[in-house]
Design an enzyme around this catalytic site. Structure first.
Site: not given
Ligand SMILES: *Cc1c(COP(=O)(O)O)cnc(C)c1O
Length: 326
Positions: A66, A137, A161
């Site tokens: 990511w 993030d 998540k």
């Molecule tokens: C799952 C995940 C993403 C993906 O995000 P989207 O909403 O599908 O764009 C981005 N960063 C992290 C850390 C993730 O775990």
């Protein structure tokens, strides 16, 4: 779902959801909470569009899939540097310590990924970045523990998540960063425009916000993020202890101090047994255990909603599987 997003029914849901994020994470008045669309991946692009120019660069800490994607998106917009990495011999098996980061004091921001779902690593401390705004993030560990929000410039997280359904990304952003956002973008891409419109610049993902509001109510009933942290630690400890006590039958490649509390990634010493493990587990009602396609092996994603009992069942299954195949 047909109700207007300007109508009183949705307005109440919208305000409650924003308020729950604020109260559960104790968000100070210095920070704004936004609900946007486009997922965390959308934020990979919006961050540099809003905060980079030809004269400012941003620092990215690379700890896996990511953060690499976030870095690649920023690279298409403006100058970026790698300020640290969790890579050891081509594998992301740890997160760097604060002392290992080399941060440009002039950087527009430092970006990091707090929890790495694919490899199963996590920052357990927020690295100090001096005066440079920290952008994180938190898609896979938001609301899993209390945070000192005042230390962050921007936190963003796709809801899907730990919080709710896909379709909404939660952004917590400091006011002084909003003031620095590029003026050259159409409003839909400007964080400051969304803040001014209270996340109602256009139709928000109403159903996703509604379900997120309900999950946040559940979280509050469970005792909030402190209770979640205790529960999450207990769940992770149970699985890591099972791995560590297996005499190598199961093993984790991740450095102990970087182990994720959310995604327990491990392998079987006999890789031939991994598909058997996944199949037998599914027969026992334990699903979703296949590792990320880029990493392989087994991954138990034990987000907030997974109960201590659910994790206990997996630990018992692991011991039983080892007894039969070990
Ligand atoms: C799952 C995940 C993403 C993906 O995000 P989207 O909403 O599908 O764009 C981005 N960063 C992290 C850390 C993730 O775990």
């Amino acid at each position: 779902m047909e109700l207007s997003h300007r109508g009183p029914e949705y307005r109440e849901v919208h305000e409650q959801a924003l308020e729950r994020v604020r109260s559960l994470l104790d968000v100070p008045r210095s920070h704004e909470v936004l609900f946007l669309q486009g997922g965390a991946t959308g934020m990979f692009g919006l961050l540099p569009l809003n905060l980079l120019s030809t004269t400012t660069s941003a620092d990215y800490v690379n700890t896996g899939i990511w953060s690499t994607k976030a870095y690649e998106a920023a690279r298409q917009v403006g100058p970026v540097r790698v300020a640290g990495t969790g890579e050891v011999n081509g594998q992301f098996i740890r997160v760097p310590t604060a002392a290992e980061l080399s941060i440009d004091p002039q950087a527009a921001y430092v970006h990091l990924t707090s929890n790495n779902t694919a490899v199963g690593t996590q920052f357990h401390e927020v690295p100090a970045c001096g005066e440079v705004p920290l952008v994180v993030d938190m898609s896979s560990d938001i609301m899993s523990k209390p945070l000192d929000i005042s230390r962050f410039g921007i936190i963003y997280a796709g809801a899907q998540k730990n919080l709710g359904p896909s379709g909404v990304v939660i952004v917590i952003v400091k006011h002084d960063i909003l003031e620095r956002c590029s003026q050259k973008l159409p409003d839909i891409f400007r964080l400051a425009a969304h803040a001014r419109a209270n996340s109602l610049l256009h139709t928000p993902p109403t159903f996703a916000v509604y379900l997120t509001r309900n999950v946040l109510d559940w979280l509050k009933d469970q005792g909030g993020v402190s209770a979640m942290e205790m529960r999450n630690r207990k769940k992770a400890r149970r699985l890591y202890e099972t791995i560590d006590a297996s005499g190598g039958f199961y093993y984790s490649a991740v450095e102990k101090t970087s182990r994720s509390v959310m995604n327990i990634v491990f392998r079987l010493s006999s890789t031939k047994l991994e598909p058997v493990f996944i199949e037998r587990a599914a027969q026992a009602g334990l699903i979703g255990l296949k590792g990320h396609r880029a990493v392989g092996g087994i991954r138990a994603s034990i987000y907030n909603v997974i109960s201590v009992e659910g994790v206990e069942r997996l630990a018992q299954f692991m011991n039983e599987f080892m007894r039969i195949y070990g």
